[in-house]
Scaffold this motif. Structure first.
Motif, PDB file in Angstrom:
ATOM      1  N   ASP A 229       1.075  -1.814  -0.329  1.00  0.00           N
ATOM      2  CA  ASP A 229       0.673  -0.276   0.145  1.00  0.00           C
ATOM      3  C   ASP A 229       1.048   1.368  -0.028  1.00  0.00           C
ATOM      4  O   ASP A 229       0.011   2.465  -0.575  1.00  0.00           O
ATOM      5  N   GLU A 230       1.761   1.026   0.747  1.00  0.00           N
ATOM      6  CA  GLU A 230       2.746   2.086   0.856  1.00  0.00           C
ATOM      7  C   GLU A 230       3.399   2.492  -0.443  1.00  0.00           C
ATOM      8  O   GLU A 230       3.855   3.883  -0.760  1.00  0.00           O
ATOM      9  N   LYS A 284      -0.665  -8.889  -8.663  1.00  0.00           N
ATOM     10  CA  LYS A 284      -2.032  -8.788  -8.658  1.00  0.00           C
ATOM     11  C   LYS A 284      -2.724  -7.797  -7.847  1.00  0.00           C
ATOM     12  O   LYS A 284      -3.383  -7.285  -8.027  1.00  0.00           O
ATOM     13  N   TYR A 285      -1.666  -7.307  -6.815  1.00  0.00           N
ATOM     14  CA  TYR A 285      -2.191  -7.259  -5.529  1.00  0.00           C
ATOM     15  C   TYR A 285      -1.736  -5.421  -5.877  1.00  0.00           C
ATOM     16  O   TYR A 285      -3.067  -4.403  -5.565  1.00  0.00           O
ATOM     17  N   LEU A 286      -0.982  -4.893  -6.486  1.00  0.00           N
ATOM     18  CA  LEU A 286      -0.714  -3.815  -6.960  1.00  0.00           C
ATOM     19  C   LEU A 286      -1.767  -3.401  -8.083  1.00  0.00           C
ATOM     20  O   LEU A 286      -2.133  -2.777  -7.513  1.00  0.00           O
ATOM     21  N   SER A 287      -1.892  -4.021  -8.951  1.00  0.00           N
ATOM     22  CA  SER A 287      -2.831  -3.866  -9.989  1.00  0.00           C
ATOM     23  C   SER A 287      -4.712  -3.579  -9.957  1.00  0.00           C
ATOM     24  O   SER A 287      -4.461  -2.263  -9.792  1.00  0.00           O
ATOM     25  N   LYS A 289      -5.277  -3.193  -6.189  1.00  0.00           N
ATOM     26  CA  LYS A 289      -5.721  -2.148  -5.539  1.00  0.00           C
ATOM     27  C   LYS A 289      -5.243  -0.730  -5.847  1.00  0.00           C
ATOM     28  O   LYS A 289      -6.307  -0.331  -5.136  1.00  0.00           O
ATOM     29  N   SER A 290      -4.467  -0.679  -6.683  1.00  0.00           N
ATOM     30  CA  SER A 290      -4.282   0.711  -7.053  1.00  0.00           C
ATOM     31  C   SER A 290      -5.274   1.070  -7.785  1.00  0.00           C
ATOM     32  O   SER A 290      -5.248   2.192  -8.856  1.00  0.00           O
ATOM     33  N   GLN A 291      -6.526  -0.068  -8.811  1.00  0.00           N
ATOM     34  CA  GLN A 291      -7.062   0.445  -9.765  1.00  0.00           C
ATOM     35  C   GLN A 291      -6.169   0.665 -11.345  1.00  0.00           C
ATOM     36  O   GLN A 291      -6.554   1.343 -11.881  1.00  0.00           O
ATOM     37  N   LYS A 292      -5.144  -0.486 -11.465  1.00  0.00           N
ATOM     38  CA  LYS A 292      -4.156  -0.168 -12.546  1.00  0.00           C
ATOM     39  C   LYS A 292      -4.125   0.732 -13.201  1.00  0.00           C
ATOM     40  O   LYS A 292      -3.808   1.201 -14.076  1.00  0.00           O
ATOM     41  N   ALA A 293      -3.552   1.947 -11.672  1.00  0.00           N
ATOM     42  CA  ALA A 293      -2.704   3.227 -11.854  1.00  0.00           C
ATOM     43  C   ALA A 293      -1.357   2.705 -12.598  1.00  0.00           C
ATOM     44  O   ALA A 293      -1.301   4.608 -13.582  1.00  0.00           O
ATOM     45  N   PHE A 294      -0.502   2.436 -12.610  1.00  0.00           N
ATOM     46  CA  PHE A 294       0.283   2.510 -13.218  1.00  0.00           C
ATOM     47  C   PHE A 294       0.649   1.635 -14.191  1.00  0.00           C
ATOM     48  O   PHE A 294       0.747  -0.262 -13.791  1.00  0.00           O
ATOM     49  N   PRO A 295       2.073   0.684 -14.940  1.00  0.00           N
ATOM     50  CA  PRO A 295       1.866   0.080 -15.616  1.00  0.00           C
ATOM     51  C   PRO A 295       3.236  -0.862 -14.536  1.00  0.00           C
ATOM     52  O   PRO A 295       4.302  -0.599 -13.524  1.00  0.00           O
ATOM     53  N   ILE A 296       2.916  -2.320 -14.613  1.00  0.00           N
ATOM     54  CA  ILE A 296       4.438  -3.345 -14.092  1.00  0.00           C
ATOM     55  C   ILE A 296       4.596  -3.941 -15.211  1.00  0.00           C
ATOM     56  O   ILE A 296       3.922  -4.409 -15.723  1.00  0.00           O
ATOM     57  N   ILE A 297       5.859  -4.742 -14.694  1.00  0.00           N
ATOM     58  CA  ILE A 297       6.968  -4.849 -15.642  1.00  0.00           C
ATOM     59  C   ILE A 297       6.690  -6.637 -13.992  1.00  0.00           C
ATOM     60  O   ILE A 297       7.023  -6.155 -13.399  1.00  0.00           O
ATOM     61  N   GLY A 298       6.356  -7.836 -14.291  1.00  0.00           N
ATOM     62  CA  GLY A 298       6.652  -8.804 -13.941  1.00  0.00           C
ATOM     63  C   GLY A 298       7.821  -9.553 -13.955  1.00  0.00           C
ATOM     64  O   GLY A 298       7.770 -10.352 -15.505  1.00  0.00           O
ATOM     65  N   VAL A 299       8.413 -10.124 -13.189  1.00  0.00           N
ATOM     66  CA  VAL A 299       9.646 -10.662 -12.926  1.00  0.00           C
ATOM     67  C   VAL A 299       9.767 -11.137 -11.723  1.00  0.00           C
ATOM     68  O   VAL A 299       9.335 -11.067 -11.277  1.00  0.00           O
ATOM     69  N   GLY A 300      10.276 -12.656 -12.178  1.00  0.00           N
ATOM     70  CA  GLY A 300      10.613 -13.632 -11.071  1.00  0.00           C
ATOM     71  C   GLY A 300       9.757 -14.975 -11.384  1.00  0.00           C
ATOM     72  O   GLY A 300       8.296 -15.248 -11.366  1.00  0.00           O
ATOM     73  N   GLY A 301      10.245 -16.047 -11.775  1.00  0.00           N
ATOM     74  CA  GLY A 301      10.023 -17.663 -11.323  1.00  0.00           C
ATOM     75  C   GLY A 301       9.215 -17.550 -12.900  1.00  0.00           C
ATOM     76  O   GLY A 301       8.558 -18.690 -13.287  1.00  0.00           O
ATOM     77  N   ILE A 302       9.462 -17.019 -14.261  1.00  0.00           N
ATOM     78  CA  ILE A 302       9.043 -17.148 -15.392  1.00  0.00           C
ATOM     79  C   ILE A 302       9.833 -18.735 -16.136  1.00  0.00           C
ATOM     80  O   ILE A 302      10.758 -18.472 -16.429  1.00  0.00           O
TER      81      ILE A 302
END
Length: 345
Positions: A229-230, A284-287, A289-302
């Motif tokens: 949230d912060e 998922k949480y950031l997207s 909770k922020s209502q998709k307010a900013f772009p996200i690059i996903g990385v980790g375990g792909i």
């Protein structure tokens, strides 16, 4: 061929030595007449349905190579021939540094993971700039920047600004790496007030250039919901261009590796399959909770096309691979892009 023949051979040697050997192999093969065309015919997928526009940049496809693989920007032109849509170099620090003592890179084969405590080993800003001047313009380049290990806390911001100003003409976007668990004296970088100061100063430097570059923040996968949230509040307040989630993890729960093996390895950041679910959950949480307010690059375990699709379904706009590239080989990029095309139909 990679998983059946090449990977077992490479995995029989020390991981860090294999990394340097693989770099030499790719570089030397790429010098052979016709090999670049062969690589591109094998791995590159060109399709309008893969294109993404983000940060006022046009990505040929949404699959990138995460920072840490090509730290010194020495192989990005050759790596472009494996089908990546973008490559992130670094982490770059102002001065070159050797990083933490060896041995500092460990495979967890049963877990399909890696633990590293490299410690921002790199040749420094000047060396990176020298290499980036050789850019053939094949794809988008990101610059992941950090501080030198021995820099005093009061001078952290100056380190970031030096890298930012020096790399600005040569990269397409920036990543402030404040979440790496393998560099000492990092506590201040987790403080929200300091992050506000750092981001503000970097943004001030950005507007001095004729063309501003996107600035993203790379965060850890181990943050709880209050901390996430912060992050959302921080991005909204500073108008950051986006977030990369996630860096490596210090959590060791649920691993197949024995406690004895983990004790033998010691500290370090965990990447690969063991952090897949955690990273996706943070996205998922950031997207949401922020209502998709900013772009996200996903990385980790792909490690598969489905892993990438899961990240995108969770809210990622682009994805990056690293450990999956090591375990699965270069065909992973093509598999992800093919799956994205199929999903678009």
């Amino acid at each position: 061929m990679y998983k059946l023949l090449l990977r077992p051979l490479l995995f029989s040697f020390d991981p860090e030595k294999v990394h340097h050997f693989t770099f030499s192999l790719i570089r030397n093969f790429s010098k052979i007449p016709g090999m670049t065309s062969i690589f591109r015919s094998l791995y590159v997928v060109s399709d309008k349905r893969l294109e993404r526009e983000l940060f006022d940049l046009k990505f040929k496809n949404p699959v990138g190579l995460a920072a840490g693989f090509d730290k010194n920007a020495v192989l990005y032109n050759e790596l472009a021939n494996f089908g990546f849509g973008f490559i992130e170099i670094g982490t770059v620090t102002p001065k070159g540094q050797v990083g933490n003592p060896k041995k500092r890179l460990f495979r967890l084969k049963d877990d399909q993971g890696i633990i590293n405590r490299m410690g921002f080993n790199n040749e420094g800003l000047e060396a990176a700039v020298s290499q980036l001047k050789k850019n053939k313009g094949k794809l988008i380049i990101g610059g992941n920047i950090g501080k030198n290990t021995n820099t005093k806390p009061e001078d952290y911001t100056e380190d970031y600004l030096e890298c930012f100003n020096g790399l600005h003409p040569y990269v397409d976007y920036f990543v402030l790496n404040v979440s790496c668990p393998n560099v000492g004296s990092h506590a201040k970088l987790n403080d929200k007030d300091y992050l506000l100061e750092l981001i503000s100063e970097v943004q001030k430097a950005n507007v001095k250039f004729d063309k501003q570059k996107p600035i993203l923040l790379k965060i850890a996968p181990d943050l709880n919901n209050n901390q996430l949230d912060e992050i959302i509040a921080l991005v909204n307040e500073t108008k950051l261009d986006g977030v990369i989630t996630s860096n490596t993890s210090i959590d060791r729960s649920g691993l197949k590796a024995s406690n004895e093996r983990l004790t033998e390895i010691g500290n370090g950041g965990l990447s690969g399959q063991p952090i897949k679910a955690k990273s996706t959950q943070v996205i998922k949480y950031l997207s949401e909770k922020s209502q998709k307010a900013f772009p996200i690059i996903g990385v980790g375990g792909i490690h598969s096309a489905q892993d990438a699709l899961d990240k995108i379904e969770a809210g990622a706009d682009l994805v990056q691979i690293y450990t999956g590239f090591i375990y699965e080989g270069p065909r992973l990029i093509k598999k992800i892009n093919k799956a994205l095309i199929k999903k678009a139909n």
